[in-house]
Design a protein around this motif. Sequence first.
Motif, mmCIF file in Angstrom:
data_model
loop_
_atom_site.group_PDB
_atom_site.id
_atom_site.type_symbol
_atom_site.label_atom_id
_atom_site.label_comp_id
_atom_site.label_asym_id
_atom_site.label_seq_id
_atom_site.Cartn_x
_atom_site.Cartn_y
_atom_site.Cartn_z
ATOM 1 N N ASP A 145 1.395 3.542 37.989
ATOM 2 C CA ASP A 145 1.800 4.582 37.218
ATOM 3 C C ASP A 145 3.369 4.687 37.070
ATOM 4 N N LEU A 146 3.755 4.762 38.389
ATOM 5 C CA LEU A 146 5.324 4.668 38.230
ATOM 6 C C LEU A 146 5.965 3.504 37.628
ATOM 7 N N ALA A 147 5.592 2.645 37.744
ATOM 8 C CA ALA A 147 6.217 1.335 37.016
ATOM 9 C C ALA A 147 5.772 1.450 35.655
ATOM 10 N N ARG A 148 4.700 1.976 35.059
ATOM 11 C CA ARG A 148 4.418 2.221 33.914
ATOM 12 C C ARG A 148 5.295 3.122 33.184
ATOM 13 N N GLY A 149 5.497 4.313 33.820
ATOM 14 C CA GLY A 149 6.389 5.223 33.506
ATOM 15 C C GLY A 149 8.017 4.975 33.478
ATOM 16 N N THR A 150 8.365 4.144 34.396
ATOM 17 C CA THR A 150 9.615 3.578 34.195
ATOM 18 C C THR A 150 9.908 2.724 33.055
ATOM 19 N N GLY A 151 8.934 1.713 32.929
ATOM 20 C CA GLY A 151 9.081 0.858 31.624
ATOM 21 C C GLY A 151 9.003 1.568 30.471
ATOM 22 N N GLN A 152 8.024 2.567 30.163
ATOM 23 C CA GLN A 152 8.313 3.226 28.934
ATOM 24 C C GLN A 152 9.621 4.161 28.855
#
Length: 91
Positions: free
Chosen positions: A28-35
């Motif tokens: 979730d952290l990686a997904r939010g950072t990517g967005q």
Amino acid sequence: MIGMPQGAEWLVILAIVILVFGAAKLPDLARGTGQALRIFKSETKGLRDDDEKDAQSTPPPAPPVTGELPPATPPQQTSPVEDHQTDKHNG
């Protein structure tokens, strides 16, 4: 001097991140950072495109003001013009 982390330092940083956030939260952290990065890139690209459009559509800047005024021309004296035409309806 402090430089970029090399090999083993990255492993230590990754271990600390896992301890702080937990393994379940990392996707979730990686997904939010990517967005967030995608949004940031699209906004900066939009700003650059707007700047390029403004640069193409704006006229060249005015020459700098030198502090001197152009010579003034005196107002021309005009005599009042009398209308000698007669009105067909009043006359």
